[in-house]
Enzyme design. Structure first.
Site, PDB file in Angstrom:
ATOM      1  N   GLU A 183       0.815  -1.224   0.000  1.00 11.91           N
ATOM      2  CA  GLU A 183       0.000   0.000   0.000  1.00 11.91           C
ATOM      3  C   GLU A 183       0.846   1.271   0.000  1.00 11.91           C
ATOM      4  OE1 GLU A 183      -2.769   0.350   3.297  1.00 11.91           O
ATOM      5  OE2 GLU A 183      -3.520   2.256   2.593  1.00 11.91           O
ATOM      6  N   LYS A 225      -2.270  -1.978  -3.294  1.00 10.35           N
ATOM      7  CA  LYS A 225      -3.352  -1.178  -2.702  1.00 10.35           C
ATOM      8  C   LYS A 225      -2.978   0.298  -2.814  1.00 10.35           C
ATOM      9  CE  LYS A 225      -5.880  -0.318   1.583  1.00 10.35           C
ATOM     10  NZ  LYS A 225      -6.561  -0.921   2.731  1.00 10.35           N
TER      11      LYS A 225
HETATM   12  P1  13P Z   1      -9.265   4.187   3.915  1.00 13.54           P
HETATM   13  O1  13P Z   1     -10.090   3.427   2.924  1.00 13.54           O
HETATM   14  O2  13P Z   1     -10.061   4.805   5.034  1.00 13.54           O
HETATM   15  O3  13P Z   1      -8.290   5.123   3.281  1.00 13.54           O
HETATM   16  O4  13P Z   1      -8.354   3.105   4.663  1.00 13.54           O
HETATM   17  C1  13P Z   1      -7.744   2.115   3.936  1.00 13.54           C
HETATM   18  C2  13P Z   1      -6.562   1.656   4.670  1.00 13.54           C
HETATM   19  O5  13P Z   1      -6.402   0.487   4.930  1.00 13.54           O
HETATM   20  C3  13P Z   1      -5.560   2.642   5.072  1.00 13.54           C
HETATM   21  O6  13P Z   1      -4.378   1.992   5.407  1.00 13.54           O
END
Ligand code: 13P
Length: 347
Positions: A183, A225
């Site tokens: 991510e 992600k």
């Molecule tokens: P949000 O969808 O609220 O941005 O959170 C996703 C997430 O896992 C952040 O690390």
């Protein structure tokens, strides 16, 4: 490349199951600080039992396994049990949902790079991952944060440091048999344009994949992600849904190899219905799309359910109905079949 690397591995099978048609991820892995801020908005005290009760409400929602393939848990939650004594991991399994775990230790100030952050948590990670595998986790998440500030930030240093950490994390996950969800979040805070967001997101994703390949991460056995390509939250010109969808898909076409099974977007503070509309518009676009385009939302799936629940046991059924509705809308968006009518449909 060895023959075994060519055939479908267990990692690839899990990664593909996480992006099965019509399904996506629920991120329910808020740290104590983050869940405390969310609870504060609805007047709920940030106690261990309230956190357990809230997550039990979400994860025992009837039928949720039809739309949610996997849930990202926090260290505390993966060790907790629902009221009848079943572990959260087993309660998810009953619904056919794959348990995942957040394994980073949070974004900290990056020395030598004022205003920028690097995610920590690599020390002892191999041992922690082995513990999570014992607890039943099948995938993991690590979030890196990239800040845009005019043309000053991000610096190449911050992009490289975060790419390096993500790659080391991902390699350790695959060694442990966990699918890494990688991510790199480009924050939407700021007055930057969508063009600037595109430039930064593209550079970040290029650096991340370069690092992943250098660290021998098997691309078939991971998920990306990312954040969507958006106008900054305070930019005077806000790009529309179609523009966001086109920019985001153009960006990932440039950066994400076709070997990666899926891209699961975070919501990043977008309004819940807008996050659904963006995903839907992406899935309606023509042109090559070798990966599944799905969701891994926290706020955009949870916010209306949290507001309905407010810590009141008498409101669990209503909160679950609202949560289920958001999950169904995102499941439809996953197929490019989200409509205003569906949004208004009360289950
Ligand atoms: P949000 O969808 O609220 O941005 O959170 C996703 C997430 O896992 C952040 O690390």
């Amino acid at each position: 490349m060895t023959v075994s690397k060519v055939s479908m591995t267990g990692l690839e099978a899990t990664a593909r199951a996480l992006v099965a048609p019509g399904k996506g991820l629920l991120a329910a892995d808020e740290s104590h600080g983050t869940i405390g801020r969310r609870f504060q908005t609805v007047g709920v005290a940030n106690t261990e039992d309230n956190r357990r009760a809230y997550r039990q409400m979400l994860l025992t929602t009837p039928g949720i396994g039809e739309c949610i393939s996997g849930v990202i848990l926090f260290d505390e939650t993966i060790r907790q049990r629902i009221d009848d004594g079943t572990s959260f991991v087993d309660a998810l399994a009953r619904q056919g949902i794959i348990p995942g775990i957040k394994v980073d230790a949070g974004a900290k100030r990056l020395a030598g790079a004022p205003g920028e952050q690097v995610t920590e948590g690599l020390d002892g990670l191999r041992e922690r991952l082995a513990g999570y595998v014992q607890l039943g986790a099948r995938f993991a998440k690590w979030r890196a944060v990239i800040t845009i500030e005019g043309t000053r930030l991000p610096t190449p240093l911050a992009i490289d440091a975060n790419g390096h950490a993500l790659a080391r994390y991902a390699a350790l996950c695959q060694e442990a048999g966990l699918v890494p969800v990688v991510e790199p979040e480009v924050l939407m805070d700021g007055d930057h344009t969508i063009e600037r967001c595109f430039e930064v997101t593209e550079a970040t994703q290029h650096a991340v994949f370069h690092a992943l390949v250098e660290h021998h991460v098997q691309l078939e056995g991971m998920l990306l992600k990312p954040s969507m390509v958006l106008s900054g939250a305070t930019c005077p010109r806000q790009a529309g849904v179609q523009e966001v969808a086109e920019a985001t898909v153009r960006c990932v076409r440039r950066t994400v190899p076709a070997a990666v099974p899926g891209i699961v977007f975070l919501s990043g503070g977008q309004r819940d219905e807008l996050a659904t509309a963006h995903l839907d518009a992406m899935n309606r676009l023509a042109g090559p799309r070798p990966w599944e385009l799905s969701f891994s939302y926290a706020r955009a799936l949870q916010a209306p359910a949290l507001a309905a629940w407010r810590g009141d046991p008498a409101r669990i059924t209503e909160a679950q109905r609202i949560f289920s509705h958001r999950a169904r809308c995102n499941s439809a968006a996953r197929r490019g079949q989200y409509t205003a009518e569906l949004e208004r449909t009360v289950a």
